[in-house]
Design a protein around this motif. Structure first.
Motif, PDB file in Angstrom:
ATOM      1  N   PRO A  43       0.805  -1.226   0.000  1.00  0.00           N
ATOM      2  CA  PRO A  43       0.000   0.000   0.000  1.00  0.00           C
ATOM      3  C   PRO A  43       0.838   1.276   0.000  1.00  0.00           C
ATOM      4  N   VAL A  44       2.061   1.188   0.528  1.00  0.00           N
ATOM      5  CA  VAL A  44       2.943   2.359   0.524  1.00  0.00           C
ATOM      6  C   VAL A  44       3.354   2.714  -0.903  1.00  0.00           C
ATOM      7  N   ILE A  45       3.505   1.706  -1.735  1.00  0.00           N
ATOM      8  CA  ILE A  45       3.888   1.938  -3.131  1.00  0.00           C
ATOM      9  C   ILE A  45       2.667   2.224  -4.005  1.00  0.00           C
ATOM     10  N   GLU A  46       1.582   1.476  -3.786  1.00  0.00           N
ATOM     11  CA  GLU A  46       0.448   1.592  -4.704  1.00  0.00           C
ATOM     12  C   GLU A  46      -0.431   2.822  -4.475  1.00  0.00           C
ATOM     13  N   VAL A  77      -8.787  -3.340  -5.039  1.00  0.00           N
ATOM     14  CA  VAL A  77      -9.895  -4.054  -4.380  1.00  0.00           C
ATOM     15  C   VAL A  77      -9.376  -5.353  -3.766  1.00  0.00           C
ATOM     16  N   ALA A  78      -8.669  -6.139  -4.569  1.00  0.00           N
ATOM     17  CA  ALA A  78      -8.145  -7.421  -4.083  1.00  0.00           C
ATOM     18  C   ALA A  78      -7.081  -7.223  -3.007  1.00  0.00           C
ATOM     19  N   GLY A  79      -6.192  -6.270  -3.218  1.00  0.00           N
ATOM     20  CA  GLY A  79      -5.126  -6.021  -2.245  1.00  0.00           C
ATOM     21  C   GLY A  79      -5.656  -5.562  -0.900  1.00  0.00           C
ATOM     22  N   GLY A  80      -6.694  -4.744  -0.918  1.00  0.00           N
ATOM     23  CA  GLY A  80      -7.293  -4.304   0.339  1.00  0.00           C
ATOM     24  C   GLY A  80      -7.920  -5.454   1.099  1.00  0.00           C
ATOM     25  N   LEU A  81      -8.563  -6.361   0.379  1.00  0.00           N
ATOM     26  CA  LEU A  81      -9.142  -7.544   1.027  1.00  0.00           C
ATOM     27  C   LEU A  81      -8.053  -8.441   1.606  1.00  0.00           C
ATOM     28  N   TYR A  82      -6.974  -8.604   0.853  1.00  0.00           N
ATOM     29  CA  TYR A  82      -5.841  -9.392   1.345  1.00  0.00           C
ATOM     30  C   TYR A  82      -5.221  -8.724   2.576  1.00  0.00           C
TER      31      TYR A  82
END
Length: 130
Positions: A43-46, A77-82
């Motif tokens: 999340p720091v990069i994205e 969306v997927a990364g936040g769920l992960y």
């Protein structure tokens, strides 16, 4: 000033600003934990990339930017769920796990990664509103 602006444009600017603010918060939280897990860098990069793309898309819409933004919003969306699952695992590993409400206050915030999913979804809604 806002007269004549379509809601999609306003939403993209809002989403971009939200990602910029989330970037600040997630960077502080993850740096406080010394980036102990590789996924803390995601999340720091994205989020700053998401912010720049959303705001750019509000003012110009070349096809490559539309496709890039669409793909990255699905990644968000997927990364936040992960991330929420990783944060939940972090709360579970604390003494007392989920049974201790204090763990939700001092452990990793489960809601913050879900905000990334939610704003990514809002970015998709703004993109395909019409």
């Amino acid at each position: 000033m806002w007269e004549g602006w379509p809601i999609e444009r306003i939403l993209l600017i809002f989403v971009g600003l939200a990602f910029a603010l989330i970037f600040i918060q997630v960077t502080m939280f993850h740096s406080r934990q010394n980036f102990r897990h590789w996924a803390m860098w995601v999340p720091v990069i994205e989020t700053p990339v998401f912010a720049v793309l959303a705001i750019a898309l509000a003012f110009t819409q070349p096809m490559w930017l539309l496709w890039t933004f669409t793909i990255l919003m699905w990644v968000g969306v997927a990364g936040g769920l992960y991330g929420a699952s990783l944060h939940a695992a972090g709360v579970r590993q604390r003494v007392g796990g989920f049974s201790q409400s204090q763990n939700f206050l001092v452990g990793p915030p489960i809601i913050l990664p879900l905000l990334i999913s939610a704003f990514s979804g809002l970015g998709l809604i703004a993109l395909y509103w019409g």
